[in-house]
Design a protein around this motif. Structure first.
Motif, PDB file in Angstrom:
ATOM      1  N   TYR A 203      45.280  86.618  13.501  1.00 22.02           N
ATOM      2  CA  TYR A 203      45.890  88.144  13.347  1.00 22.02           C
ATOM      3  C   TYR A 203      47.739  88.078  14.195  1.00 22.02           C
ATOM      4  CZ  TYR A 203      40.512  89.038  12.667  1.00 22.02           C
ATOM      5  OH  TYR A 203      39.998  89.372  11.792  1.00 22.02           O
ATOM      6  N   PRO A 204      48.142  89.248  14.238  1.00 25.21           N
ATOM      7  CA  PRO A 204      49.076  89.603  14.866  1.00 25.21           C
ATOM      8  C   PRO A 204      48.913  89.648  15.977  1.00 25.21           C
ATOM      9  CG  PRO A 204      48.323  91.161  12.991  1.00 25.21           C
ATOM     10  CD  PRO A 204      47.492  89.584  13.181  1.00 25.21           C
ATOM     11  N   SER A 205      49.787  89.082  17.018  1.00 29.27           N
ATOM     12  CA  SER A 205      49.720  89.063  18.472  1.00 29.27           C
ATOM     13  C   SER A 205      48.415  88.083  19.181  1.00 29.27           C
ATOM     14  CB  SER A 205      48.415  90.751  19.010  1.00 29.27           C
ATOM     15  OG  SER A 205      47.532  90.873  19.280  1.00 29.27           O
ATOM     16  N   ALA A 206      48.365  86.961  18.558  1.00 29.66           N
ATOM     17  CA  ALA A 206      46.918  85.865  19.068  1.00 29.66           C
ATOM     18  C   ALA A 206      47.318  84.743  18.658  1.00 29.66           C
ATOM     19  CB  ALA A 206      45.761  86.445  17.913  1.00 29.66           C
ATOM     20  N   SER A 207      48.962  84.176  18.733  1.00 26.36           N
ATOM     21  CA  SER A 207      49.734  83.693  18.693  1.00 26.36           C
ATOM     22  C   SER A 207      49.387  82.111  19.109  1.00 26.36           C
ATOM     23  CB  SER A 207      50.997  83.416  17.634  1.00 26.36           C
ATOM     24  OG  SER A 207      51.770  83.629  19.431  1.00 26.36           O
ATOM     25  N   ILE A 208      49.394  82.469  20.334  1.00 33.29           N
ATOM     26  CA  ILE A 208      48.920  81.517  21.290  1.00 33.29           C
ATOM     27  C   ILE A 208      47.329  81.273  21.284  1.00 33.29           C
ATOM     28  CG2 ILE A 208      49.254  80.502  23.141  1.00 33.29           C
ATOM     29  CD1 ILE A 208      52.376  80.584  21.741  1.00 33.29           C
ATOM     30  N   TYR A 209      46.315  82.379  21.055  1.00 32.10           N
ATOM     31  CA  TYR A 209      45.579  81.522  20.922  1.00 32.10           C
ATOM     32  C   TYR A 209      45.209  81.435  19.431  1.00 32.10           C
ATOM     33  CZ  TYR A 209      40.170  82.398  20.057  1.00 32.10           C
ATOM     34  OH  TYR A 209      39.006  83.020  19.804  1.00 32.10           O
ATOM     35  N   HIS A 210      45.886  81.337  18.400  1.00 30.36           N
ATOM     36  CA  HIS A 210      45.317  80.507  17.299  1.00 30.36           C
ATOM     37  C   HIS A 210      45.830  79.410  17.622  1.00 30.36           C
ATOM     38  CE1 HIS A 210      43.859  83.783  14.737  1.00 30.36           C
ATOM     39  NE2 HIS A 210      44.586  85.118  15.386  1.00 30.36           N
ATOM     40  N   ALA A 211      47.370  78.662  17.794  1.00 31.25           N
ATOM     41  CA  ALA A 211      47.717  77.435  18.476  1.00 31.25           C
ATOM     42  C   ALA A 211      46.673  76.995  18.440  1.00 31.25           C
ATOM     43  CB  ALA A 211      48.842  77.614  19.130  1.00 31.25           C
ATOM     44  N   SER A 212      46.258  77.559  19.472  1.00 31.28           N
ATOM     45  CA  SER A 212      44.826  76.298  20.550  1.00 31.28           C
ATOM     46  C   SER A 212      43.558  76.095  19.658  1.00 31.28           C
ATOM     47  CB  SER A 212      44.934  77.040  21.531  1.00 31.28           C
ATOM     48  OG  SER A 212      43.228  78.388  21.905  1.00 31.28           O
ATOM     49  N   LYS A 213      43.409  77.322  18.741  1.00 31.89           N
ATOM     50  CA  LYS A 213      41.575  76.878  18.329  1.00 31.89           C
ATOM     51  C   LYS A 213      42.616  76.339  16.884  1.00 31.89           C
ATOM     52  CE  LYS A 213      39.449  78.955  20.889  1.00 31.89           C
ATOM     53  NZ  LYS A 213      38.194  78.420  21.087  1.00 31.89           N
ATOM     54  N   TRP A 214      43.673  76.338  16.161  1.00 28.19           N
ATOM     55  CA  TRP A 214      44.334  75.610  15.289  1.00 28.19           C
ATOM     56  C   TRP A 214      44.514  74.465  15.636  1.00 28.19           C
ATOM     57  CZ3 TRP A 214      45.789  77.316   9.876  1.00 28.19           C
ATOM     58  CH2 TRP A 214      45.542  78.301   9.407  1.00 28.19           C
ATOM     59  N   GLY A 215      44.795  74.257  16.915  1.00 24.61           N
ATOM     60  CA  GLY A 215      45.242  72.562  17.786  1.00 24.61           C
ATOM     61  C   GLY A 215      44.007  72.197  17.722  1.00 24.61           C
ATOM     62  N   ALA A 216      42.800  72.534  18.541  1.00 19.69           N
ATOM     63  CA  ALA A 216      41.445  71.996  18.606  1.00 19.69           C
ATOM     64  C   ALA A 216      40.829  71.385  17.104  1.00 19.69           C
ATOM     65  CB  ALA A 216      40.787  73.019  19.055  1.00 19.69           C
ATOM     66  N   GLU A 217      40.802  72.262  16.048  1.00 21.67           N
ATOM     67  CA  GLU A 217      40.214  71.903  14.971  1.00 21.67           C
ATOM     68  C   GLU A 217      41.007  70.955  14.305  1.00 21.67           C
ATOM     69  OE1 GLU A 217      38.365  73.922  11.955  1.00 21.67           O
ATOM     70  OE2 GLU A 217      37.957  75.901  13.551  1.00 21.67           O
ATOM     71  N   GLY A 218      42.359  70.146  14.168  1.00 24.75           N
ATOM     72  CA  GLY A 218      43.203  69.356  13.989  1.00 24.75           C
ATOM     73  C   GLY A 218      42.630  67.994  14.826  1.00 24.75           C
ATOM     74  N   PHE A 219      42.209  68.235  15.343  1.00 26.49           N
ATOM     75  CA  PHE A 219      42.204  67.005  16.749  1.00 26.49           C
ATOM     76  C   PHE A 219      40.168  67.223  16.091  1.00 26.49           C
ATOM     77  CE2 PHE A 219      39.614  65.864  20.643  1.00 26.49           C
ATOM     78  CZ  PHE A 219      40.286  64.929  20.630  1.00 26.49           C
ATOM     79  N   PHE A 220      39.493  67.100  16.921  1.00 27.05           N
ATOM     80  CA  PHE A 220      38.374  67.556  16.693  1.00 27.05           C
ATOM     81  C   PHE A 220      37.915  67.101  14.896  1.00 27.05           C
ATOM     82  CE2 PHE A 220      37.492  69.619  19.702  1.00 27.05           C
ATOM     83  CZ  PHE A 220      37.098  68.622  20.674  1.00 27.05           C
ATOM     84  N   ASP A 221      38.746  66.994  14.143  1.00 32.54           N
ATOM     85  CA  ASP A 221      38.429  67.324  12.328  1.00 32.54           C
ATOM     86  C   ASP A 221      38.580  65.378  12.238  1.00 32.54           C
ATOM     87  OD1 ASP A 221      38.856  65.942   9.599  1.00 32.54           O
ATOM     88  OD2 ASP A 221      39.023  68.429   9.263  1.00 32.54           O
ATOM     89  N   ALA A 222      40.165  64.707  13.379  1.00 29.92           N
ATOM     90  CA  ALA A 222      40.792  63.344  13.022  1.00 29.92           C
ATOM     91  C   ALA A 222      39.392  63.195  13.698  1.00 29.92           C
ATOM     92  CB  ALA A 222      42.135  63.756  13.262  1.00 29.92           C
ATOM     93  N   LEU A 223      39.124  63.068  15.075  1.00 30.92           N
ATOM     94  CA  LEU A 223      38.342  62.993  16.074  1.00 30.92           C
ATOM     95  C   LEU A 223      36.739  62.949  15.119  1.00 30.92           C
ATOM     96  CD1 LEU A 223      37.603  61.343  18.762  1.00 30.92           C
ATOM     97  CD2 LEU A 223      36.285  63.261  19.830  1.00 30.92           C
ATOM     98  N   ALA A 224      36.256  63.083  14.061  1.00 32.05           N
ATOM     99  CA  ALA A 224      34.891  63.077  14.097  1.00 32.05           C
ATOM    100  C   ALA A 224      35.095  61.655  12.666  1.00 32.05           C
ATOM    101  CB  ALA A 224      34.994  64.017  12.717  1.00 32.05           C
ATOM    102  N   LYS A 225      36.649  61.590  11.976  1.00 35.50           N
ATOM    103  CA  LYS A 225      36.524  60.462  10.870  1.00 35.50           C
ATOM    104  C   LYS A 225      36.319  58.911  11.918  1.00 35.50           C
ATOM    105  CE  LYS A 225      39.199  62.978   7.342  1.00 35.50           C
ATOM    106  NZ  LYS A 225      38.929  64.915   8.304  1.00 35.50           N
ATOM    107  N   GLU A 226      37.033  59.184  13.097  1.00 38.33           N
ATOM    108  CA  GLU A 226      37.230  57.858  14.032  1.00 38.33           C
ATOM    109  C   GLU A 226      35.933  57.545  14.398  1.00 38.33           C
ATOM    110  OE1 GLU A 226      39.662  58.947  16.965  1.00 38.33           O
ATOM    111  OE2 GLU A 226      42.181  59.877  16.179  1.00 38.33           O
TER     112      GLU A 226
END
Length: 287
Positions: free
Chosen positions: A148-171
């Motif tokens: 959503y517009p106005s939530a760029s940093i919030y989305h950065a944290s959530k998309w970042g966490a999604e990438g981290f935990f997705d990769a972690l699950a494979k590890e």
């Protein structure tokens, strides 16, 4: 424990004093499980502590103090005699045009919403790996799949966490450790009241999507349709499954929004099937 009774487990929960974290904590204690709660304000859990003095352990931790996370996890394992499940709930929204957010607010938000869950996961992994079991759950959001517009940093944290935990699950998939991202929509909690909102100062943002989004938010055009107690029930339920999903969508609003945006991204990607080959080393342009 009687035959057929559910196996009692010990949970480590951040953000346990409010919202989803509190609902999960309360329900777990009612069912006889143990909970180690990591919170900034232990007094908020005093009533629950008095009610469950032998199964609720409350430890003070400010997740913005990254160097305190690993020692707190070590203490939690010693105090409870072991941990089966980590549920990372703590977080908040930072709302405002990216250009107008100051560096301090950005750093504080990323530290709490993204770095802290990463450090928490890293801290529990040696214990989970040694015991060859464990489940890491992270409260993400529909905002980890859409924006959503106005939530760029919030989305950065959530998309970042999604990438981290997705990769972690494979590890850790062959180490007896499960990972699940929880993606709720709008849940009826104090989330909006706890948000840090930076009102647009520049006319350019007041008159465009940022200003529009904030006005709609103020008008209540994004209703909270999710029940935190039902969300808690679903979170607890999936930890009893042998193979839990990597992503758990909760809320009809979250499902609708994630499906819509995923289909749009997939359609855009498919349109680039031919052009994507243009940069291959063996590609020959017949034109």
């Amino acid at each position: 424990m009687t035959a057929g009774a559910p196996l009692l487990k010990t949970w480590l929960i951040t953000g346990a004093s409010s919202g989803i974290g509190f609902s999960v904590t309360n329900q777990l204690l009612q069912r006889g499980h143990k909970v180690v709660a990591l919170v900034r304000s232990p007094h908020k859990l005093k009533a629950l502590s008095d009610q469950y003095p032998t199964t609720l352990f409350v430890l003070k931790l400010d997740l913005r103090q990254s160097d305190k996370i690993a020692p707190a996890i070590h203490h939690a394992f010693q105090l409870a005699g072991g941990i089966d499940i980590l549920l990372s709930c703590a977080g908040y929204a930072l709302v405002g045009a990216a250009e107008e957010l100051d560096d301090t607010a950005i750093r504080a938000h990323i530290t709490t919403n993204l770095l802290a869950p990463i450090y928490l996961a890293k801290a529990v992994l040696p214990y989970f790996r040694k015991q060859k079991s464990g489940h890491i759950l992270h409260i993400s959001s529909e905002g980890g799949q859409i924006t959503y517009p106005s939530a760029s940093i919030y989305h950065a944290s959530k998309w970042g966490a999604e990438g981290f935990f997705d990769a972690l699950a494979k590890e850790v998939q062959n180490l007896g450790i499960q990972v699940t991202l929880i993606e709720p929509g709008r849940i009826k909690t104090e989330f909006d009241n706890n948000a840090v909102i930076i009102e647009p100062l520049l006319d350019d943002y007041r008159k465009t999507t940022v200003g529009t989004y904030l006005r709609l938010l103020t008008m209540g055009r994004f209703p909270m349709i999710g029940d935190p107690d039902k969300v808690a029930q679903m979170i607890i339920k999936i930890t009893t499954d042998k193979n839990s999903p990597l992503r758990l969508i909760l809320g009809s609003d979250s499902y609708k929004n994630i499906i819509r945006e995923t289909e749009k991204r997939l359609q855009t990607a498919k349109l680039q099937q031919q052009s994507s080959k243009n940069t291959d080393m063996n590609f020959i342009d017949d034109d």
